[in-house]
Design a protein around this motif. Structure first.
Motif, short mmCIF file in Angstrom:
data_model
loop_
_atom_site.label_atom_id
_atom_site.label_comp_id
_atom_site.label_asym_id
_atom_site.label_seq_id
_atom_site.Cartn_x
_atom_site.Cartn_y
_atom_site.Cartn_z
N PHE A 1 42.44 54.20 21.00
CA PHE A 1 43.70 54.28 20.27
C PHE A 1 43.49 53.96 18.78
O PHE A 1 44.30 53.29 18.16
N SER A 2 42.39 54.50 18.22
CA SER A 2 42.10 54.27 16.81
C SER A 2 42.34 55.50 15.96
O SER A 2 42.49 55.38 14.74
N VAL A 3 42.39 56.69 16.56
CA VAL A 3 42.66 57.94 15.84
C VAL A 3 43.39 58.89 16.77
O VAL A 3 43.35 58.74 17.99
N CYS A 4 44.03 59.90 16.17
CA CYS A 4 44.53 61.02 16.96
C CYS A 4 43.45 62.10 16.90
O CYS A 4 42.81 62.29 15.86
N ILE A 5 43.26 62.78 18.00
CA ILE A 5 42.19 63.78 18.09
C ILE A 5 42.66 64.92 19.00
O ILE A 5 43.51 64.71 19.86
N ASN A 6 42.11 66.09 18.81
CA ASN A 6 42.50 67.24 19.63
C ASN A 6 41.30 67.82 20.36
O ASN A 6 40.94 68.96 20.20
N ASP A 7 40.69 67.00 21.18
CA ASP A 7 39.54 67.46 21.97
C ASP A 7 39.85 67.33 23.46
O ASP A 7 40.97 67.03 23.85
N PHE A 8 38.84 67.59 24.28
CA PHE A 8 39.02 67.50 25.73
C PHE A 8 38.45 66.20 26.29
O PHE A 8 38.29 66.05 27.49
N ASP A 9 38.13 65.25 25.44
CA ASP A 9 37.52 64.00 25.88
C ASP A 9 38.60 62.92 26.01
O ASP A 9 38.92 62.22 25.06
N TYR A 10 39.18 62.84 27.19
CA TYR A 10 40.21 61.84 27.46
C TYR A 10 40.17 61.51 28.94
O TYR A 10 39.64 62.28 29.75
N PRO A 11 40.72 60.36 29.31
CA PRO A 11 40.70 59.97 30.73
C PRO A 11 41.49 60.95 31.59
O PRO A 11 42.57 61.42 31.20
N LEU A 12 40.97 61.26 32.73
CA LEU A 12 41.62 62.18 33.67
C LEU A 12 43.01 61.69 34.05
O LEU A 12 43.93 62.49 34.23
N GLU A 13 43.19 60.37 34.10
CA GLU A 13 44.49 59.81 34.47
C GLU A 13 45.61 60.23 33.52
O GLU A 13 46.78 60.26 33.88
N TRP A 14 45.24 60.54 32.27
CA TRP A 14 46.25 60.93 31.28
C TRP A 14 46.89 62.28 31.62
O TRP A 14 47.94 62.60 31.09
N ASN B 1 48.02 63.14 34.51
CA ASN B 1 49.03 62.97 35.57
C ASN B 1 50.39 63.39 35.01
O ASN B 1 50.79 62.94 33.94
N PRO B 2 51.11 64.29 35.70
CA PRO B 2 52.39 64.78 35.19
C PRO B 2 53.40 63.68 34.85
O PRO B 2 54.26 63.87 34.00
N TYR B 3 53.28 62.53 35.49
CA TYR B 3 54.23 61.44 35.24
C TYR B 3 53.96 60.71 33.92
O TYR B 3 54.85 60.06 33.39
N VAL B 4 52.73 60.81 33.40
CA VAL B 4 52.40 60.07 32.17
C VAL B 4 51.87 60.95 31.04
O VAL B 4 51.71 60.48 29.93
N GLU B 5 51.60 62.22 31.29
CA GLU B 5 50.97 63.04 30.26
C GLU B 5 51.80 63.13 28.98
O GLU B 5 51.23 63.22 27.89
N ASN B 6 53.12 63.07 29.06
CA ASN B 6 53.94 63.11 27.84
C ASN B 6 53.81 61.85 27.00
O ASN B 6 54.21 61.82 25.85
N ASP B 7 53.22 60.79 27.58
CA ASP B 7 52.97 59.56 26.84
C ASP B 7 51.69 59.66 26.01
O ASP B 7 51.47 58.84 25.13
N TYR B 8 50.84 60.63 26.31
CA TYR B 8 49.54 60.73 25.65
C TYR B 8 49.31 62.01 24.85
O TYR B 8 48.53 62.01 23.92
N PHE B 9 49.95 63.11 25.22
CA PHE B 9 49.67 64.41 24.60
C PHE B 9 50.82 64.89 23.74
O PHE B 9 51.99 64.76 24.11
N TYR B 10 50.45 65.47 22.58
CA TYR B 10 51.44 65.91 21.60
C TYR B 10 51.09 67.30 21.10
O TYR B 10 49.92 67.70 21.08
N GLU B 11 52.11 68.04 20.68
CA GLU B 11 51.91 69.41 20.20
C GLU B 11 51.33 69.46 18.78
O GLU B 11 50.72 70.44 18.40
#
Length: 111
Positions: free
Chosen positions: A24-37, A39-49
């Motif tokens: 949680f030190s930068v915003c980034i647009n890559d595919f390197d993130y935890p698989l748990e993110w 999850n349809p119930y939490v993905e809106n907490d982590y991913f942005y347009e």
């Protein structure tokens, strides 16, 4: 109306979602993130347009540190320092020049 149209999103930009890195030190647009993110119930907490949405969601400001994998910088600058660096070394000019010859000059012969 802009005089020159902005370029359309590239394939990279269309596929990539903005998210915080795992520290949680930068915003980034890559595919390197935890698989748990994903999850349809939490993905809106982590991913942005957009980067701005990520900065606001993660850091609470419209601008933040980021890494754009679709538009990499050749030589990125390091993060700003929280305190000034040490003063530069100052060369002190002595009032009297060093005597010659030095040890090196005494041993070396011109040829």
């Amino acid at each position: 109306i802009t005089p020159v149209p902005s370029p359309a999103p590239t394939i990279c930009e269309e596929r990539m979602k903005w998210h915080p890195d795992e520290k949680f030190s930068v915003c980034i647009n890559d595919f390197d993130y935890p698989l748990e993110w994903t999850n349809p119930y939490v993905e809106n907490d982590y991913f942005y347009e957009s980067l701005e949405e990520c900065c606001k969601g993660v850091f609470g400001t419209p601008e933040c540190p980021y890494i754009d994998v679709c538009n990499p910088t050749a030589n990125p600058t390091s993060s700003p320092m929280l305190s000034p660096s040490e003063s530069p070394v100052v060369t002190i000019i002595t009032p009297v020049p060093s005597p010659a010859p030095t040890i090196c000059e005494e041993r070396m012969k011109w040829h």
